[in-house]
Design an enzyme around this catalytic site. Sequence first.
Site, short mmCIF file in Angstrom:
data_model
loop_
_atom_site.label_atom_id
_atom_site.label_comp_id
_atom_site.label_asym_id
_atom_site.label_seq_id
_atom_site.Cartn_x
_atom_site.Cartn_y
_atom_site.Cartn_z
N SER A 103 -0.83 49.91 26.74
CA SER A 103 -0.36 51.31 26.77
C SER A 103 -1.18 52.14 25.79
O SER A 103 -1.12 53.38 25.83
CB SER A 103 1.13 51.39 26.43
OG SER A 103 1.42 50.64 25.26
N GLU A 134 10.09 44.43 33.12
CA GLU A 134 9.99 45.89 33.05
C GLU A 134 10.58 46.55 34.28
O GLU A 134 10.24 46.21 35.43
CB GLU A 134 8.51 46.30 32.89
CG GLU A 134 8.33 47.81 32.82
CD GLU A 134 6.99 48.27 32.26
OE1 GLU A 134 6.22 47.43 31.75
OE2 GLU A 134 6.72 49.48 32.34
O1 KIV Z 1 1.46 47.96 27.18
C1 KIV Z 1 2.65 48.04 26.82
O2 KIV Z 1 3.03 48.83 25.95
C2 KIV Z 1 3.61 47.15 27.48
C3 KIV Z 1 5.06 47.38 27.20
C4 KIV Z 1 5.54 48.57 27.90
C5 KIV Z 1 5.87 46.19 27.50
O3 KIV Z 1 3.23 46.30 28.21
#
Ligand code: KIV
Length: 270
Positions: free
Chosen positions: A51, A188
């Site tokens: 993310s 998720e």
């Molecule tokens: O990349 C991320 O932040 C994630 C979380 C949302 C679990 O995979």
Amino acid sequence: MKSKIIAKVTTHVLQEMKLKGEKIAMLTAYDFSMARLLDCTGIDVILVGDSASNVMAGHRTTLPITLNEMIYHAKSVMRAITRALVIVDLPFGTYQGNSKEALNSAIRIMKESGADAVKMEGGKEIIESVERILSAGIPIMGHLGLTPQAIHKFGTYVVRATEKGEADTLVKDAHLLQDAGCFAIVLEKIPAKLGTKVTEQLRIPTIGIGAGKNVDGQVLVLHDMLGITQKFSPRFLRRYHNLSEEIKGSVTSYIEDVKSQSFPSEKEQY
Ligand code: KIV
């Protein structure tokens, strides 16, 4: 439930927490300063998530972030950590379809950043890569349900596995990942009932993000829960702060002080 003082969280500690019914708290971090603040609070797990592609680099999806960029973020986080377990996402294109490349990517993350484990999205389709990485002694957290690296296949960020076929596949994949040796699985954006079912069936901990409350732990993206990101507001997101307004307010005051010459004052100069 009160947690005992733990010097360093390990995958074994997470397993014990599941057995004791103690919930696991996980958040993302991508840089030294935030990671240091998080580690001081006693957070159990820090995820250097891909993310970062969205919240740090400003991309629309998680797909563009590279292995080198993930390693840069992971190294910054690792310099701050003494207690939390640190897990790093293997980015898109570094493990799907080629288990040798997957192993090399995971080894680079572990060797160059010093992180504790990696996370990978998918089930049956990535199991060969999962097994190969595990055979090198690298711990893996799985990730099922809405897997953002597959957004172009899904076409939308809506709740996954609402239909029986996809739900059954998810349960099978969860068992497959557990049996291969993964130490935990992120679930998720799936129905809460399915989150409960998977959690009850597995020996390893489940960490939910939009998977209801009967999972073994919860994860949120730090910038979302602090209210730094503004446009993203799925139902599962609890905002604990409105930091974007506070930051804008502080910067506006600074600009005014500079322009009006009230900063620096006599006391703030040499
Ligand atoms: O990349 C991320 O932040 C994630 C979380 C949302 C679990 O995979």
